[in-house]
Design a protein around this motif. Structure first.
Motif, PDB file in Angstrom:
ATOM      1  N   LYS A  66       0.834  -1.206   0.000  1.00 14.77           N
ATOM      2  CA  LYS A  66       0.000   0.000   0.000  1.00 14.77           C
ATOM      3  C   LYS A  66       0.863   1.248   0.000  1.00 14.77           C
ATOM      4  CE  LYS A  66      -3.876   0.780   0.289  1.00 14.77           C
ATOM      5  NZ  LYS A  66      -4.874   0.916   1.330  1.00 14.77           N
ATOM      6  N   LEU A  67       1.926   1.258   0.822  1.00 10.98           N
ATOM      7  CA  LEU A  67       2.806   2.426   0.890  1.00 10.98           C
ATOM      8  C   LEU A  67       3.471   2.683  -0.458  1.00 10.98           C
ATOM      9  CD1 LEU A  67       4.036   4.650   2.643  1.00 10.98           C
ATOM     10  CD2 LEU A  67       5.869   3.070   3.249  1.00 10.98           C
ATOM     11  N   THR A  68       3.926   1.606  -1.118  1.00 12.16           N
ATOM     12  CA  THR A  68       4.543   1.741  -2.458  1.00 12.16           C
ATOM     13  C   THR A  68       3.543   2.345  -3.440  1.00 12.16           C
ATOM     14  OG1 THR A  68       5.883  -0.216  -1.992  1.00 12.16           O
ATOM     15  CG2 THR A  68       5.720   0.466  -4.298  1.00 12.16           C
ATOM     16  N   ALA A  73      -4.701  10.470   3.418  1.00 12.64           N
ATOM     17  CA  ALA A  73      -4.019  10.700   4.697  1.00 12.64           C
ATOM     18  C   ALA A  73      -4.334   9.573   5.691  1.00 12.64           C
ATOM     19  CB  ALA A  73      -4.454  12.050   5.278  1.00 12.64           C
ATOM     20  N   SER A  74      -5.586   9.101   5.702  1.00 14.69           N
ATOM     21  CA  SER A  74      -5.963   8.002   6.609  1.00 14.69           C
ATOM     22  C   SER A  74      -5.180   6.740   6.289  1.00 14.69           C
ATOM     23  CB  SER A  74      -7.464   7.705   6.494  1.00 14.69           C
ATOM     24  OG  SER A  74      -8.214   8.787   6.976  1.00 14.69           O
ATOM     25  N   GLU A  75      -5.029   6.457   4.986  1.00 14.58           N
ATOM     26  CA  GLU A  75      -4.281   5.256   4.584  1.00 14.58           C
ATOM     27  C   GLU A  75      -2.809   5.373   4.961  1.00 14.58           C
ATOM     28  OE1 GLU A  75      -5.548   2.449   3.408  1.00 14.58           O
ATOM     29  OE2 GLU A  75      -7.564   3.295   3.484  1.00 14.58           O
ATOM     30  N   LEU A  76      -2.242   6.561   4.802  1.00 19.09           N
ATOM     31  CA  LEU A  76      -0.847   6.774   5.210  1.00 19.09           C
ATOM     32  C   LEU A  76      -0.670   6.576   6.712  1.00 19.09           C
ATOM     33  CD1 LEU A  76       0.126   9.894   3.065  1.00 19.09           C
ATOM     34  CD2 LEU A  76       1.215   7.655   2.965  1.00 19.09           C
ATOM     35  N   LEU A  77      -1.622   7.083   7.476  1.00 17.73           N
ATOM     36  CA  LEU A  77      -1.555   6.925   8.929  1.00 17.73           C
ATOM     37  C   LEU A  77      -1.641   5.448   9.303  1.00 17.73           C
ATOM     38  CD1 LEU A  77      -1.462   8.343  11.687  1.00 17.73           C
ATOM     39  CD2 LEU A  77      -3.958   8.502  11.605  1.00 17.73           C
ATOM     40  N   LEU A  84       3.513  -0.584   9.858  1.00 18.28           N
ATOM     41  CA  LEU A  84       4.837  -0.918   9.321  1.00 18.28           C
ATOM     42  C   LEU A  84       5.890  -0.825  10.417  1.00 18.28           C
ATOM     43  CD1 LEU A  84       4.582   0.963   5.920  1.00 18.28           C
ATOM     44  CD2 LEU A  84       4.707  -1.509   6.224  1.00 18.28           C
ATOM     45  N   ASN A  85       6.865  -1.724  10.364  1.00 19.42           N
ATOM     46  CA  ASN A  85       7.859  -1.786  11.423  1.00 19.42           C
ATOM     47  C   ASN A  85       9.208  -1.168  11.051  1.00 19.42           C
ATOM     48  OD1 ASN A  85       6.147  -3.128  13.275  1.00 19.42           O
ATOM     49  ND2 ASN A  85       6.461  -5.040  12.171  1.00 19.42           N
ATOM     50  N   GLY A  86       9.631  -1.335   9.808  1.00 23.26           N
ATOM     51  CA  GLY A  86      10.949  -0.830   9.408  1.00 23.26           C
ATOM     52  C   GLY A  86      11.053   0.680   9.529  1.00 23.26           C
TER      53      GLY A  86
END
Length: 979
Positions: free
Chosen positions: A263-265, A299-303, A309-311
């Motif tokens: 998702k972040l990518t 913004a909600s998805e980024l949060l 995410l751990n790294g």
């Protein structure tokens, strides 16, 4: 046009020229056609669909087909199904109005439900080549897909298990067979028509948005489709509808559920910063509304990525992207209408929770926290359009106040979260808000000031007691600033109330910093508080001032004279007839100002001479007023008498409140002269019971004052009690008796056996009235018990049980045996027995069992001793033991899984142990040979019970008796109904 078509046109007539009677006939005719042609109605409808030029006939035909398909799909022939499938090609329908095309789409989707993919596998593929025919086919294709989503696929609606399974099969088949082709068709259509038919393109994109959540994301999130969507959003000059539809598709891509790293990518690849600037346009436009939803969703998805995410590198990327979008999100929150699916508070709370304590916050985070505080301030601000309504608090104002109170709850929790993470930022923001509000124009001043004060008030909840006392941060500056501020809009009810609540909340700071006491007193005593022109504010100020006095106490002694002088007009106004008529709901009736004065002058720190002077200056005129009102009441008419009663009521409330500041020790031991003044006052007020014997409100207020005097004067109140109780007993209404019993309970609990003589005089009267009113062999519950009369009787019954319990447990059970009371002994026993077995309230049942336990202890000394109360022992053994201790617990309604039941059960077991100790084998023989025998108890269990009872282990006895009861219930299996 045949009769059927005529009838259909009559049914759908909207001109008003057709009578309702004729419409009913037409409906009946059409129903008859359907009933008489059950096997051919499908062919009739398909024929009308293809050849009739009337849209009403087309719609009716489609409606019939839809109903037929849902109810009788299995009876259709293969030819009918094929014909029905081809109805989608009907030019007449495709050129018809939207509601006809939607009904056709419903029919086709119902066919898809039954036939795709096993029977009609080509339904979607058949559509695709025809899309080149133009807008009408594209429109129909989108309608079918939309209805398919609404009725089968979308998870926004509850589905049956069968519908869920069909939905999964359809989606799996579409993914495998045609989704790629459909997406390609969408792309081609939008690309081809975006300049010539933007409305159709927007329709196509809205359809596509629905499907993105479950198709392969790679079909949309690629180098072909995404650039097109962003181009549609970014190109100025395209209609808002199309740009908004494109943003909806990108939002669906953003919201697609997937692994956080993937998702972040995806989010990173979108380069969303390209659209940030677009939200600064017309906030009421469709485009800005769509972009607001897109950016808040992004913004909600980024949060969410940041949280899961751990790294460190991945977290850093999430934070960078979030920092980029947050300024736009804050702008949206302050200026735009936000989609209801997005929770502002939830998102901001989530963001604040990512800030680690005690890690130092970055400049960007501090900036964002400041913007969050600004969002909170704007969100909690009232709309000026309600200002007048809120000021007078009419129905509209009251509803808006309730709505805002609910709306603010989560926002103020968020404020406190920010306050914990960044206290300095929060305090500076509140200080600036207050400063800004003070300087703002008067026309917007009210809402600004109220919001700023509400922030400061709510912030106080997050402060520790130590921080409050020491004035951590800039509190040391804020509290004095607030105390010395007089806002231009202080006449507003809202502003005045929150101002008073806020300075009261921070009073612990003043407790440690006494130099600010004069500022506090000024704020409460001038027109910001007690002298505010609005009665509701003034009375609230009186209540809060009383709380301040309680806190500051001795520190206020030097200011007593000043305070009393300032309150002179308020004190005299309270008993004014006009003021007495201003009824206000709740506990803030204005009498708290007298309680505050009582607390001030009732301290031992005040010299006796001054204390007597202060108290006399208050009590003397109040008592004189009562005497004048009593004297003049005989000659008044009804209206004047009502106003006099209201005034007397106010005076009693005032004196009652005033007395709360004086301790029993002070008025009876250290300063009896003060006690004498209260005794004289009591003497005056007791006259009210003689002059107004039937006025319930006055009797209630005098009773309340007697309660107060019992606590204040202690045993020195005794000489006044016979006269008072005699007058109070003059009335026998249930409500009156309840109040009387509560007073007796207080006297017994405070003075124990000292009230024996008083009780022996009043108990026979009470018992006579109570037993005449309440039933002894039925419960006051069940159908028809929710009337005012029954509720009053239930309250009397509960209070009477409490009274009997208090008497029994305070060594006063001999009162029941006095010569005058003996007549009521049997009714009392019968009532207690019935209640201990049957009452719905287990607490009441427990109290009755405890009364029996206490009476056994008091009246039964030993197994072979002389009977103190003839017949009591046999009653207890034969009636109470068998019915309450055995039969009532055998009833299946006695639920051992319930905690209250177990407590009652413990008392019942304790009663059995006591009966064995006091009555020996007399109890055991009757209980086992008669009670257990009737319950068909096995001999071995009866013997074990006797052993347990004769032992000393109460816990073991209780446990055994419970298991015994449960075994007997199984054995009986409802065959024996006890009681």
């Amino acid at each position: 046009m045949d009769d059927l078509e005529k009838a259909i046109l009559i049914i759908f007539d909207e001109t008003g020229s057709v009578s309702s009677n004729l419409k009913q006939q037409a409906l009946a005719y059409c129903q008859q056609i359907k009933d008489n042609n059950a096997n051919t109605i499908c062919s009739i409808c398909i024929d009308r669909l293809c050849f009739s030029s009337f849209v009403q006939v087309q719609f009716w035909s489609l409606q019939c087909l839809h109903e037929f398909l849902r109810a009788r799909y299995g009876t259709m022939s293969a030819e009918e199904r094929i014909s029905l499938g081809r109805s989608g090609d009907s030019v007449k329908v495709l050129d018809g109005p939207g509601y006809v095309k939607n009904k056709l789409a419903q029919v086709l989707v119902t066919l898809i439900y039954f036939e795709y993919p096993l029977i009609w596998s080509s339904v979607f593929v058949d559509f695709l080549p025809n899309l080149s025919k133009g807008g009408v086919v594209i429109d129909m294709f989108c309608r079918v897909l939309n209805v398919l989503d609404d009725e089968l696929i979308s998870q926004d609606y509850p589905r049956s298990v069968e519908e869920g399974a069909v939905s999964v099969n359809i989606k799996d088949a579409m993914r495998q067979q045609c989704v790629g082709q459909i997406v390609h068709a969408w792309y081609e259509i939008v690309n081809a028509y975006r300049n010539s038919d933007s409305e159709m393109c927007a329709f196509v994109l809205d359809t596509m948005r629905r499907y993105i959540s479950w198709i392969d994301i790679g079909l949309i999130a690629n180098n072909t489709f995404l650039p097109l969507l962003f181009e549609l959003m970014l190109v100025d000059g395209l209609p808002d509808q199309l740009r908004c539809a494109a943003s909806g598709c990108v939002l669906a891509v953003v919201a697609k559920r997937m692994d956080p790293q993937a998702k972040l990518t995806l989010l990173q690849s979108l380069q969303m910063s390209r659209v940030f600037g677009l939200v600064a346009g017309d906030v009421d436009s469709e485009l800005v509304s769509g972009l607001a939803s897109l950016l808040t969703g992004y913004a909600s998805e980024l949060l969410d990525c940041l949280k899961h995410l751990n790294g460190e590198d991945l977290k850093r990327v999430s934070v960078e992207l979030l920092n980029e979008v947050l300024p736009s999100v804050f702008y949206i929150m302050q200026n735009c209408e936000i989609d209801t699916t997005f929770s502002t508070v939830q998102f901001l709370s989530g963001y604040v929770s990512t800030m680690k304590i005690p890690s130092p916050l970055s400049e960007t985070q501090l900036l964002h926290l400041g913007q969050i505080l600004e969002v909170i301030r704007m969100q909690i601000r009232y709309d000026p359009m309600y200002r007048d309504h809120l000021d007078v608090l009419d129905k509209v104002g009251s509803e808006e106040e309730d709505r805002m109170a609910e709306h603010r709850k989560d926002l103020l929790v968020l404020l406190r979260s920010v306050g914990r993470v960044a206290p300095d930022v929060t305090q500076i923001f509140i200080r600036n808000s207050l400063s800004s509000a003070v300087g703002s124009p008067l026309d917007i001043n009210v809402e600004e000031v109220e919001a700023a004060l509400s922030l400061f008030y709510a912030y106080g909840e997050s402060l520790s007691e130590e921080a409050m006392k020491t004035g951590s941060g800039i509190l040391r500056e804020l509290v004095p600033m607030l105390l010395s501020t007089k806002f231009p809009c202080h006449s507003s009810r809202l502003v005045a109330l929150v101002y008073l609540d806020t300075i009261t909340r921070y009073m612990k700071f003043v407790l440690e910093n006494n130099q600010y006491i004069p500022l506090v007193l000024t704020a409460f005593l001038d027109d910001r508080g007690i002298h505010h022109p609005k009665v509701k504010v003034s009375r609230r100020a009186s209540y809060l001032f009383m709380r301040v006095v309680k806190l500051l106490k001795a520190k206020l002694v030097p200011f007593i004279a000043t305070i009393l002088q300032s309150l002179n007009d308020t004190v005299s106004q309270f008993t004014n007839m006009d003021y007495a008529s201003k009824e206000l709901s709740g506990s803030e009736d204005g009498s708290h100002i007298f309680e505050a004065i009582g607390l001030l002058i009732g301290m031992e720190d005040v010299p006796l001479e001054k204390q007597s002077e202060y108290l006399s200056s208050l009590l003397t005129p109040l008592c004189q007023q009562v005497e004048i009102l009593i004297a003049s009441s005989r000659t008044q008419n009804a209206e004047e008498s009502a106003s006099k009663i209201a005034s007397i009521q106010q005076i009693i409330m005032a004196i009652n409140a005033l007395s709360k500041g004086f301790s029993e020790r002070l008025v009876t031991a250290s300063r009896p002269a003060i006690g004498l003044m209260f005794k004289q006052t009591l003497d005056v007020l007791l006259q009210i019971l003689i002059i107004f014997p039937k006025v319930e409100t006055l009797r209630s207020k005098v009773t309340s004052f007697i309660h107060r005097m019992v606590e204040t004067l202690g045993s020195s109140v005794f000489p006044y009690l016979p006269k008072a109780l005699e007058q109070l007993l003059a009335e026998s209404e249930p409500k009156e008796l309840v109040g009387f019993l509560v007073l007796l309970n207080q006297l017994i609990c405070k003075f124990n056996t000292s009230v024996k003589d008083i009780l022996e005089n009043v108990y026979p009267v009470i018992a006579g009235r109570v037993f005449a009113i309440i039933p002894r062999d039925t419960t006051l519950s069940g159908p028809g018990s929710n009337t005012e009369e029954i509720r009053e009787l239930q309250e009397l019954q509960r209070t009477f049980y409490t009274f009997l319990h208090v008497v029994a447990t305070h060594d006063l059970s001999n009162v029941f045996l006095s010569l005058k009371s003996r007549a009521y002994l049997d009714p009392m026993m019968q009532l207690l027995l019935f209640t201990s077995c049957n009452h719905k309230d287990l607490v009441v049942r427990k109290a009755c069992v405890q009364i029996f336990i206490r009476l056994i202890k008091d009246w039964c000394t030993s197994p072979y001793g002389e009977e103190k109360v003839p017949g009591f022992q046999s009653f207890v053994i034969e009636a109470f033991a068998t019915n309450c201790c055995l039969y009532s617990v055998l009833d299946k309604s006695f639920d051992f899984r319930d905690a209250s039941t177990l407590v009652l059960f413990g008392e019942i077991v304790l009663a059995q142990k006591l009966m064995y100790e006091r009555f020996g084998n007399d109890f055991l023989t009757n209980f086992v040979s008669k009670g257990f025998l009737a319950a068909h108890c096995p001999q071995d269990l009866a013997e074990e019970y006797c052993q347990k009872l004769q032992g000393n282990d109460m816990k073991s006895l209780k446990s055994f008796y419970q298991s015994l009861i449960e075994k007997l219930r199984v054995q009986q299996n409802g065959s024996l109904v006890f009681r």
